[in-house]
Design an enzyme around this catalytic site. Structure first.
Site, PDB file in Angstrom:
ATOM      1  N   ARG A  84      -8.615 -13.600 -18.448  1.00  0.00           N
ATOM      2  CA  ARG A  84      -9.539 -13.558 -17.295  1.00  0.00           C
ATOM      3  C   ARG A  84     -10.219 -14.698 -16.770  1.00  0.00           C
ATOM      4  O   ARG A  84     -10.598 -14.893 -15.718  1.00  0.00           O
ATOM      5  CB  ARG A  84     -10.597 -12.330 -17.657  1.00  0.00           C
ATOM      6  CG  ARG A  84     -11.573 -12.042 -16.772  1.00  0.00           C
ATOM      7  CD  ARG A  84     -12.508 -10.916 -17.202  1.00  0.00           C
ATOM      8  NE  ARG A  84     -12.988 -11.008 -18.456  1.00  0.00           N
ATOM      9  CZ  ARG A  84     -14.509 -11.797 -18.718  1.00  0.00           C
ATOM     10  NH1 ARG A  84     -14.847 -12.112 -17.568  1.00  0.00           N
ATOM     11  NH2 ARG A  84     -14.826 -11.661 -19.704  1.00  0.00           N
ATOM     12  N   TYR A 137     -10.207  -4.571   9.594  1.00  0.00           N
ATOM     13  CA  TYR A 137      -9.443  -4.030   8.521  1.00  0.00           C
ATOM     14  C   TYR A 137     -10.475  -2.769   7.881  1.00  0.00           C
ATOM     15  O   TYR A 137     -11.326  -3.047   7.439  1.00  0.00           O
ATOM     16  CB  TYR A 137      -9.024  -4.843   7.297  1.00  0.00           C
ATOM     17  CG  TYR A 137      -8.394  -3.953   6.246  1.00  0.00           C
ATOM     18  CD1 TYR A 137      -7.193  -3.329   6.301  1.00  0.00           C
ATOM     19  CD2 TYR A 137      -8.766  -4.316   4.998  1.00  0.00           C
ATOM     20  CE1 TYR A 137      -6.583  -2.534   5.359  1.00  0.00           C
ATOM     21  CE2 TYR A 137      -8.193  -3.632   3.820  1.00  0.00           C
ATOM     22  CZ  TYR A 137      -7.332  -2.701   4.110  1.00  0.00           C
ATOM     23  OH  TYR A 137      -6.673  -1.999   2.921  1.00  0.00           O
ATOM     24  N   ASP A 210     -10.616 -14.259   7.426  1.00  0.00           N
ATOM     25  CA  ASP A 210      -9.493 -13.538   6.940  1.00  0.00           C
ATOM     26  C   ASP A 210      -8.189 -13.757   7.776  1.00  0.00           C
ATOM     27  O   ASP A 210      -8.361 -13.274   8.975  1.00  0.00           O
ATOM     28  CB  ASP A 210      -9.784 -12.015   7.097  1.00  0.00           C
ATOM     29  CG  ASP A 210      -8.691 -11.330   6.254  1.00  0.00           C
ATOM     30  OD1 ASP A 210      -7.577 -11.772   6.304  1.00  0.00           O
ATOM     31  OD2 ASP A 210      -8.830 -10.036   6.105  1.00  0.00           O
ATOM     32  N   LYS A 235       0.838  -9.165   1.814  1.00  0.00           N
ATOM     33  CA  LYS A 235       1.340  -9.190   2.940  1.00  0.00           C
ATOM     34  C   LYS A 235       2.224 -10.161   3.037  1.00  0.00           C
ATOM     35  O   LYS A 235       3.186 -10.642   2.148  1.00  0.00           O
ATOM     36  CB  LYS A 235       0.321  -9.268   4.174  1.00  0.00           C
ATOM     37  CG  LYS A 235      -0.416  -7.696   4.586  1.00  0.00           C
ATOM     38  CD  LYS A 235      -1.106  -7.232   3.230  1.00  0.00           C
ATOM     39  CE  LYS A 235      -1.662  -5.892   3.722  1.00  0.00           C
ATOM     40  NZ  LYS A 235      -2.890  -5.422   2.915  1.00  0.00           N
TER      41      LYS A 235
END
Length: 425
Positions: A84, A137, A210, A235
């Protein structure tokens, strides 16, 4: 009293290009070469004279120490203790992304929304104010509309594609973050990234872009001065519709440390296996984007001339209202994303998307396969946003979002043509 945290000691992973291991720098090679060469400069444990060409997948959740002093050394000097907090496989993918973006460092997340949420929460506190565009989005829109206000974080919206002067008009004494998508999801409007960054820098406000719809290959927001560049790696960066991931690349080491700490506390790290898939994907990003861009331009020109299409929004078309801006900041092409409105409204739009045969009816975007959706029914439909919010975001009943893949462009055009033949006006 100053309280130190782990991340205060840590620094972004360096690639062999950035640390000079190969005797080369990022500036010595072309953009498409960078992610192929940019492996982590940390040697693989136990390998002396050779290293694997492809970084191995380190599935280990934890690492064995020889003594307590080693624990302190890893905390203060770098290394791995618990996945982590860092993993060699993920470090390698972060190095490749940072080599393309040209930042101080990158961070990988379990999804694009994990990256967005972590960055926003890392930059604002209760009582702060954020300015963001609309449309957005739908996941980000929901975060801003429903989640952040629960923590007394105020959101103001400007119309996507507006001048940055519209942001400036809404700035308050408690404004801490300027957020934008460019190109915007789903209407393909653009933000002037350089002017956006200059506004934030002049006011001491963090700027966040973004750029998922463009990909870091054709739009490198940090080069225009923004503080945080985000991509949903699900993407274009991954490119094959086989992983979920997100990335943040930042302008300064201090921002990297702050967001790394927030990421550790929230726990939204990317798995080693997905990091390996992502590294494989980014190494072909350049050649894929060239094909995406070439196909999209050809299809956009076809659609613009079709009698059943009301409007096409693609930055590469001279008819796009911000075409000149696109030419100045989308430097490797105009991307594979477009939107268009079918005449005849909702019924016509649904008829189109349900009759394609090569193109796939699906959400998401940026993969090698072409994907199409009826926006008003799907990602921005009534199960996600209200009709009122959708119309306020300029998404009409016949709105279509098309992610152009790397198939033969003429095949895709024939597919759209036969589907449009079935649309009755």
């Amino acid at each position: 009293m100053v309280i130190l945290v782990f991340s205060d000691y840590w620094h972004p992973s360096k690639s062999v290009l950035e640390s000079g291991v190969l005797g080369l720098s990022l500036d010595d090679v072309a953009l498409e070469t960078r992610p192929i060469l940019a492996r982590s400069d940390k040697p693989v444990t136990g390998v002396m004279k050779t290293q694997p060409l492809v970084p191995p997948i380190y599935h280990a959740s934890t690492y064995v120490l020889r003594n307590v002093e080693d624990y302190c050394d890893v905390i203060t000097q770098g290394g791995h203790l618990y996945s982590r907090m860092g993993n060699f496989t993920s470090d390698s993918a972060e190095c490749a992304i940072n080599a393309v973006e040209g930042g101080a460092g990158s961070l990988l997340f379990s999804s694009g929304m994990a990256a967005v949420s972590t960055a926003v929460l890392g930059c604002v506190n209760a009582g702060d104010h954020v300015i963001a565009p609309t449309p957005l989005y739908s996941g980000t829109f929901e975060l801003f509309k429903s989640i952040l206000p629960r923590f007394n974080i105020e959101i103001s919206h400007v119309e996507s594609g507006s001048s940055v002067e519209e942001y400036k008009k809404l700035v308050k004494s408690n404004t801490k973050l300027l957020y934008t998508e460019t190109p915007c999801n789903p209407d393909m409007s653009l933000t002037d990234i350089k002017a956006f960054a200059e506004l934030g820098n002049s006011l001491g406000i963090t700027t966040f872009v973004d750029g998922t719809f463009a990909s870091p290959y054709i739009q490198r927001s940090l080069q225009f001065g923004v503080d945080i560049s985000m991509h949903s790696c699900t993407k274009y960066v991954g490119g094959h519709s086989d992983l979920l991931a997100g990335c943040l690349t930042v302008k300064t080491p201090e921002m990297w440390q702050k967001l790394r700490h927030m990421q550790m506390m929230i726990g939204c790290v990317l798995s080693p296996h997905d990091s390996s898939l992502l590294l494989r994907g980014i190494r072909t990003l350049g050649i894929r984007m060239e094909k995406h861009c070439a196909n999209a331009m050809k299809i956009a020109e076809f659609l613009e001339k079709h009698p059943k299409i009301e409007r096409v929004m693609y930055p590469g078309l001279p008819s796009h209202p911000q075409h000149e801006l696109a030419k100045s900041q989308m430097l490797g092409g105009f991307g594979g994303m477009m939107s268009f409105d079918v005449k005849g409204g909702k019924r016509a739009g649904i008829t189109l998307v349900e009759n394609v045969r090569i193109i796939n009816l699906a959400v998401s975007l940026g993969g090698v396969q072409s994907l199409i959706e009826h926006t008003a029914s799907m990602t921005h439909g009534p199960l996600i946003v209200s009709d009122e919010d959708r119309r306020a975001q300029r998404i009409g009943d016949g709105h279509i979002r098309l992610s152009v893949g790397i198939e033969n462009a003429d095949d895709l055009i024939r597919d759209l043509s036969q589907a449009l033949d079935k649309v009755s006006l």
